[in-house]
Design a protein around this motif. Structure first.
Motif, mmCIF file in Angstrom:
data_model
loop_
_atom_site.group_PDB
_atom_site.id
_atom_site.type_symbol
_atom_site.label_atom_id
_atom_site.label_comp_id
_atom_site.label_asym_id
_atom_site.label_seq_id
_atom_site.Cartn_x
_atom_site.Cartn_y
_atom_site.Cartn_z
ATOM 1 N N ASN A 17 0.818 -1.249 0.001
ATOM 2 C CA ASN A 17 0.100 -0.051 0.128
ATOM 3 C C ASN A 17 0.801 1.263 -0.008
ATOM 4 O OD1 ASN A 17 -2.574 -1.513 2.241
ATOM 5 N ND2 ASN A 17 -2.334 -1.827 0.194
ATOM 6 N N ARG A 18 1.918 1.282 0.687
ATOM 7 C CA ARG A 18 3.043 2.341 0.854
ATOM 8 C C ARG A 18 3.458 2.507 -0.437
ATOM 9 N NH1 ARG A 18 8.182 3.723 1.333
ATOM 10 N NH2 ARG A 18 8.716 1.631 1.060
ATOM 11 N N MET A 19 3.915 1.553 -1.173
ATOM 12 C CA MET A 19 4.660 1.701 -2.686
ATOM 13 C C MET A 19 3.505 2.269 -3.585
ATOM 14 S SD MET A 19 7.408 -1.353 -2.731
ATOM 15 C CE MET A 19 8.006 -0.690 -4.365
ATOM 16 N N ALA A 20 2.432 1.661 -3.423
ATOM 17 C CA ALA A 20 1.369 2.033 -4.364
ATOM 18 C C ALA A 20 0.914 3.426 -4.206
ATOM 19 C CB ALA A 20 0.136 1.410 -4.020
ATOM 20 N N ASN A 21 1.137 3.959 -3.070
ATOM 21 C CA ASN A 21 0.921 5.726 -2.845
ATOM 22 C C ASN A 21 2.110 6.360 -3.400
ATOM 23 O OD1 ASN A 21 -1.496 5.497 -1.554
ATOM 24 N ND2 ASN A 21 -0.310 5.203 0.350
ATOM 25 N N LEU A 22 3.263 5.911 -3.582
ATOM 26 C CA LEU A 22 4.473 6.269 -3.925
ATOM 27 C C LEU A 22 4.473 6.553 -5.450
ATOM 28 C CD1 LEU A 22 7.188 4.875 -1.670
ATOM 29 C CD2 LEU A 22 6.284 7.430 -1.356
ATOM 30 N N VAL A 23 3.803 5.453 -6.211
ATOM 31 C CA VAL A 23 3.889 5.468 -7.778
ATOM 32 C C VAL A 23 2.611 6.050 -8.316
ATOM 33 C CG1 VAL A 23 5.485 3.471 -7.417
ATOM 34 C CG2 VAL A 23 3.021 2.948 -7.616
ATOM 35 N N MET A 24 1.774 6.194 -7.601
ATOM 36 C CA MET A 24 0.372 6.691 -7.990
ATOM 37 C C MET A 24 0.220 7.798 -9.077
ATOM 38 S SD MET A 24 -2.727 5.588 -8.757
ATOM 39 C CE MET A 24 -3.182 4.200 -7.541
ATOM 40 N N ASP A 25 1.094 8.726 -8.443
ATOM 41 C CA ASP A 25 1.043 10.130 -9.474
ATOM 42 C C ASP A 25 1.609 9.828 -10.724
ATOM 43 O OD1 ASP A 25 -0.261 11.688 -7.431
ATOM 44 O OD2 ASP A 25 1.621 12.404 -6.536
ATOM 45 N N LYS A 26 2.860 9.157 -10.798
ATOM 46 C CA LYS A 26 3.736 8.666 -11.681
ATOM 47 C C LYS A 26 2.641 8.030 -12.772
ATOM 48 C CE LYS A 26 7.830 6.842 -13.801
ATOM 49 N NZ LYS A 26 9.472 6.416 -13.427
ATOM 50 N N ALA A 27 1.973 6.851 -12.485
ATOM 51 C CA ALA A 27 1.063 5.985 -12.983
ATOM 52 C C ALA A 27 -0.054 7.076 -13.752
ATOM 53 C CB ALA A 27 0.637 5.089 -12.287
ATOM 54 N N ILE A 28 -0.502 7.841 -12.948
ATOM 55 C CA ILE A 28 -1.425 8.781 -13.493
ATOM 56 C C ILE A 28 -1.155 9.790 -14.580
ATOM 57 C CG2 ILE A 28 -2.945 10.960 -12.871
ATOM 58 C CD1 ILE A 28 -3.407 9.619 -10.235
ATOM 59 N N ARG A 29 0.109 10.237 -14.581
ATOM 60 C CA ARG A 29 0.889 11.124 -15.528
ATOM 61 C C ARG A 29 1.070 10.026 -16.821
ATOM 62 N NH1 ARG A 29 4.236 12.781 -11.139
ATOM 63 N NH2 ARG A 29 5.748 11.628 -12.219
ATOM 64 N N LYS A 30 1.465 8.739 -16.742
ATOM 65 C CA LYS A 30 1.784 7.976 -17.855
ATOM 66 C C LYS A 30 0.234 7.732 -18.531
ATOM 67 C CE LYS A 30 6.028 7.254 -17.740
ATOM 68 N NZ LYS A 30 6.956 7.727 -19.047
ATOM 69 N N GLY A 31 -0.873 7.583 -17.670
ATOM 70 C CA GLY A 31 -2.257 7.416 -18.338
ATOM 71 C C GLY A 31 -2.536 8.496 -19.018
ATOM 72 N N VAL A 32 -2.190 9.880 -18.416
ATOM 73 C CA VAL A 32 -2.601 10.910 -19.368
ATOM 74 C C VAL A 32 -1.961 11.066 -20.624
ATOM 75 C CG1 VAL A 32 -2.348 13.521 -19.417
ATOM 76 C CG2 VAL A 32 -3.267 12.303 -17.176
ATOM 77 N N LEU A 33 -0.737 10.635 -20.502
ATOM 78 C CA LEU A 33 -0.010 10.586 -21.928
ATOM 79 C C LEU A 33 -0.387 9.561 -22.824
ATOM 80 C CD1 LEU A 33 2.752 11.067 -23.571
ATOM 81 C CD2 LEU A 33 3.760 8.999 -22.233
ATOM 82 N N ILE A 34 -0.874 8.461 -22.488
ATOM 83 C CA ILE A 34 -1.659 7.690 -23.150
ATOM 84 C C ILE A 34 -2.917 8.066 -23.764
ATOM 85 C CG2 ILE A 34 -2.882 5.279 -23.032
ATOM 86 C CD1 ILE A 34 -0.820 4.410 -21.191
ATOM 87 N N SER A 35 -3.596 8.765 -23.117
ATOM 88 C CA SER A 35 -4.840 9.568 -23.464
ATOM 89 C C SER A 35 -4.552 10.438 -24.694
ATOM 90 C CB SER A 35 -5.608 10.118 -22.420
ATOM 91 O OG SER A 35 -4.901 11.237 -22.127
ATOM 92 N N LYS A 36 -3.424 10.896 -24.956
ATOM 93 C CA LYS A 36 -2.960 11.892 -25.771
ATOM 94 C C LYS A 36 -2.792 11.323 -27.179
ATOM 95 C CE LYS A 36 -1.581 15.230 -22.575
ATOM 96 N NZ LYS A 36 -0.419 16.112 -22.224
ATOM 97 N N PHE A 37 -2.689 9.941 -27.205
ATOM 98 C CA PHE A 37 -2.460 9.289 -28.627
ATOM 99 C C PHE A 37 -3.329 9.310 -29.633
ATOM 100 C CE2 PHE A 37 1.487 8.162 -26.536
ATOM 101 C CZ PHE A 37 2.465 7.613 -27.433
#
Length: 299
Positions: free
Chosen positions: A70-90
């Motif tokens: 859970n702790r590690m998930a909180n650490l990576v979530m922002d980066k994962a969201i940014r990558k998701g936004v990048l994917i949405s721009k394709f």
């Protein structure tokens, strides 16, 4: 014994649950029913508790494992969201969501981030090919934060495999960008499996205007040559997968590597079937050991 079914499911992932979570991921009518069942299971020695989490097989180490995950998930979530936004721009991408372990608030050092993508109709395979080329060229084929293994088109939103695994995945999906309203509307069947979880989430970010290059590609390929290219991308990918995953039976290939005009799945381990098979095996073991009969799941 609805609580036990939930605990058995999450025990496959070594993921203990709180009493509230057991209720949410079960078909119990209310939390009181869950608490009564848990007390009964504790008395029989089936269930153990630690730090307000319930687990099976005296696997107390799974509690610390979950807390760290859970702790590690909180650490990576922002980066994962940014990558998701990048994917949405394709080009041709309509909506993007996080699935897999991270969508359940868990991540570890060996984990990757899975994405579920909805594309425009009749352009799924072009969208997928462009994303895979980006991953290979610019990310050196790294899956860590760019594991895109499930695509559907806006006119093929209903998930055909209806079981406890797909229901759990759909209800824990984290929408990042785009409108998921139609997707949820066409998959109301999940409430037959998990009626206590709310279906329908709003995306974290608003869908912004596509970059100029994406807009140019879409305008250039919204024609007959684009349709031909779509067909070529599908055929080439399917040919590659058929050759690469010959160990999969024809039946398993159709599910794990589904490749149609409206759906693309890349699950060579056929994890869905593995989970359902393991779950039914656990049901059988508990019936033999504790004389508790549980209705089997289907894949």
């Amino acid at each position: 014994m609805k609580s036990l079914k939930t605990l058995l499911y999450f025990s496959i992932f070594k993921y203990p649950l709180s009493a509230k979570e057991i209720y949410l991921f079960s078909a119990a009518e209310n939390e009181r029913e869950v608490n009564i069942e848990l007390d009964y299971l504790k008395q029989k020695g089936v269930v153990s508790t630690n730090k307000d989490f319930y687990f099976l097989d005296n696997n107390v180490s799974s509690v610390d494992r979950r807390i760290e995950g859970n702790r590690m998930a909180n650490l990576v979530m922002d980066k994962a969201i940014r990558k998701g936004v990048l994917i949405s721009k394709f080009p041709y991408v309509k909506s993007v969501g996080i699935s897999g372990a991270l969508s359940k608030n868990y991540h570890d050092k060996n984990g990757d981030v899975d994405y579920f993508v909805i594309t425009k109709s009749e352009r799924l395979w072009i969208a997928r090919t462009l994303l895979m080329l980006y991953k290979k060229i610019f990310l050196f084929n790294s899956r860590k934060f760019f594991c895109i293994n499930y695509f559907v088109t806006e006119d093929s939103l209903e998930i055909s495999e209806k079981n406890i695994f797909t229901a759990t995945e759909l209800l824990t999906l984290i929408p990042i960008s785009g409108d998921f309203k139609d997707f949820y509307n066409q998959n109301q069947w999940v409430s037959n499996f998990l009626p206590n979880l709310e279906i329908g989430k709003t995306s974290i970010t608003s869908l912004t205007k596509k970059p100029l290059l994406s807009g140019f590609i879409e305008r250039t390929l919204n024609n007959k040559p684009g349709s031909v290219l779509e067909s070529v991308c599908l055929k080439l990918t399917l040919k590659k997968w058929t050759s690469k995953f010959q160990d999969l039976s024809k039946e398993d290939f159709k599910i794990a590597m589904k490749s149609t005009q409206g759906v693309s799945k890349h699950h060579p381990q056929n994890f869905q079937k593995q989970v359902i098979d393991k779950l039914n095996q656990k049901y059988q073991e508990f019936q033999s050991k504790y004389d508790i009969e549980l209705e089997k799941e289907h894949a």
